[in-house]
Scaffold this active site. Sequence first.
Site, short mmCIF file in Angstrom:
data_model
loop_
_atom_site.label_atom_id
_atom_site.label_comp_id
_atom_site.label_asym_id
_atom_site.label_seq_id
_atom_site.Cartn_x
_atom_site.Cartn_y
_atom_site.Cartn_z
CD1 TRP A 331 -3.28 1.19 1.11
CD2 TRP A 331 -0.95 2.48 2.12
NE1 TRP A 331 -3.40 2.73 1.12
CE2 TRP A 331 -2.64 3.32 1.70
CE3 TRP A 331 -0.47 2.83 3.18
CZ2 TRP A 331 -2.44 5.12 2.93
CZ3 TRP A 331 -0.45 3.76 3.09
CH2 TRP A 331 -1.52 4.68 3.22
CG HIS A 332 3.91 2.15 2.98
ND1 HIS A 332 2.66 1.24 4.22
CD2 HIS A 332 3.23 3.33 4.29
CE1 HIS A 332 2.16 1.45 4.92
NE2 HIS A 332 2.43 3.13 5.55
N GLY A 333 3.70 1.83 -0.87
CA GLY A 333 4.20 1.70 -2.45
C GLY A 333 4.48 0.70 -3.16
CG PHE A 488 2.52 6.63 0.94
CD1 PHE A 488 3.91 5.58 0.12
CD2 PHE A 488 2.72 6.92 2.02
CE1 PHE A 488 5.39 5.88 0.15
CE2 PHE A 488 4.83 6.60 2.88
CZ PHE A 488 5.87 6.37 2.52
#
Lengths: 488, 291
Positions: A331-333, A488
């Site tokens: 999800w963060h990247g 993000f």
Amino acid sequence: MVYSLNMIFNSIDFAIFLPIVFILYWFVTDKNLSSQNFLIVVASYIFYGWWDWRFLLLIIFSTIVDFTIGHKLKTEQNQIKRKILLWSSIFVNLGFLGFFKYYNFFLDNFITAFSFFGTEIKANTLNIILPVGISFYTFQTLSYTIDVYKKKLVPSTDYVAFSAFVSFFPQLVAGPIERATNLLPQFYKRREFAYSKAADGMRQILWGLFKKIVIADNCATYANEIFNNSADMNGSTLVLGAIFFTFQIYGDFSGYSDIAIGTSRLFGFNLKQNFATPYFSRDIGEFWRRWHISLSTWFRDYLYIPIGGSRGGTWMKVRNTFAIFLVSGFWHGANWTFIIWGALNAIYFLPLLLTNNNRNNLEIVAKGKSLPSFKELFLILLTFSLTVFAWIFFRADNLVHAISYVSEIFSYSLFDVPNKLILKKSLTTIFLIVLFIFIEWIGRRNLYGIQKLFFYNKRIYRYVFYCLLIFIIFWFGGKEQQFIYFQF
Amino acid sequence: MNYFLKKLLEFTLFFISIFLLISISINFSNNLILKNIKLKKNIKHLIIGDSRTQIFDDSILDDCQNIAQGSESLYFSYLKLDKLLKSNQSIKNVYLGVSYHSFSSYFDEYTFNSNVVSNYFFILPYKDKIDFILNDDINIKGLIKNFFIKGVSNIVSKKKSYIGHSYIHSSDRKPTEKSIQLRISKQFTTENSLNYSNLNILYFDKIVELCSKYDVELFILNTPTHSLHHKKTPKKYINKYLDVTSNIDNHHMIRFENILKDEMFLPDGDHINKFGANIISFKLKTFINNE
């Protein structure tokens, strides 16, 4: 203050924008709930469009889709059709997110995987601009559709209120990711101005600015210097760099959350706490109950529990734990470094889960005491060290960078003296971090560090303390950096 | 709401009052210090100028103090001399670093740089203080920040932000034609249509008048440059230099610009390193002793 085209919280643009919206909100539109909500929508779209007006089309489309699907879910009784509606919403929202955030990542890895087997695939990556905050509002709107589907929430019939919920500017670009069940009903009720709430909001904004401008931006200078030149640094300097990044990301993200929550309070809204002094955690389970709470609980409620949670056998527990942490990392990247960061946290967490020790530390550390016991201090330092190690992967440019960084740490150069020049330059920042830890420790029982600091003393002490904070922000403010979580 | 706005206003006024109180205290204390500012005891020779002049090592020069400072324009040198000559009457000779670049308008960029201004803020006349604050080119945030940092530092430390000192460059790199060309382009080619620094020209004359007023002998120091740097210096700046300094007699013109030919002494073409500094400082010592 930052002069920029983006309306970030520590910019002149926002310092002008906020009072204007505040005055219009409480003095012009205060008589009518609809006009207040409408003002929030307009202000939020201006705020978001300040980055790039084209992004607005996405958020408007997302709003229309979820509002319509929510409406249809209310009347539709057929279970299959309800499922189709739910999956349509998930498909549209995650489709946008997947395209804008992960298209190039998947394409690159697809090409690499095929080339490994000797097949060359010709495909061009796209020059895609990631819309700011897309991961945040996507998850927020998804929570609405899922809750409506599960009949935990009555779908909104007020399009303006729903638009305001999706685009609410204080938390639009970097959270906290609010649940529809908490935030949406607040748009249906008339907001009354409360002095204590507004004053508390101002205090929280001040503390958020301190965290961002003084702690995060100063730490960023040294973290960037060390990470960008890691090949020339010895092990002990690299440890220092990782610690600087650990405080940078905390100051940056929790600072943003504080400003977001504080700003919301000025407008009469209550957002949920997003950080609760996570670096004082005694184990990784506690850390994840205190770090980015709105995302952790989102994953818990909408992913972990639906796939079985901690029920079932050992294999199920391992699978579900890895699933939630890997997805959280992703999800963060779109980078393998984030996935490894997630996997590391899963590895840290699993022993606690499998031995039923994951919910040992539910209360704040050293409750009712001034100082922790030696055992607590040891556990805090151990958890902190594990977290610092994981952040290396989070911050590294790529896996090769992360591995070479970690390899150098676990070499004999770990016992060398850290780079003297960096150490000398960063002494003020180290002092500020110590001051920050001290204040956070004193205020660890509260919603944010300075909430009750000097609260019961004479007003003059409070004012002097706030002036001091403003002077420190002004005097020791680091070179401006974009908020990390915007990417993000 | 009214109560909130009242409290907000109350805190804002409190903050402004504290801000003003501290600012006034810093300014007042600095003014007190300035009134009687003393250099080293029994100084006879004072060296002043910019970074090129900083290389004179005053520890090997008798009764001498070097108060040159990087990026110092003649306007700031004048203000410094005005204060120092008043309170240090033992000074008999002033050695002012002036080279061809001193009269180029590129120097004005430094004069109006908030980091540089803040070094000298306390020696500025009140009118000039206001002018600087209102100047569009000044980064006001940087100026205020430095006002506090340097203001407090001037009070608690013996070192003053506006005094300056010898600074020996330890670099041993060698200049290339490209690096020298870069320096030349920076120092003599400006986007500004004005090619000369009228401010520095004006304050050069004022320094001459000031030294005459205090009966102090003024020597003009032209520091060494690399032969290629000298060759690439536009002629009009050399002519301007000769024109502006034409009223200074030859005896008071110390021409060191061509005495260090070896590039090992001039790492960037116009600043001398520690090896060159040693030679040049002894040259100046010989000059002073022969006076």
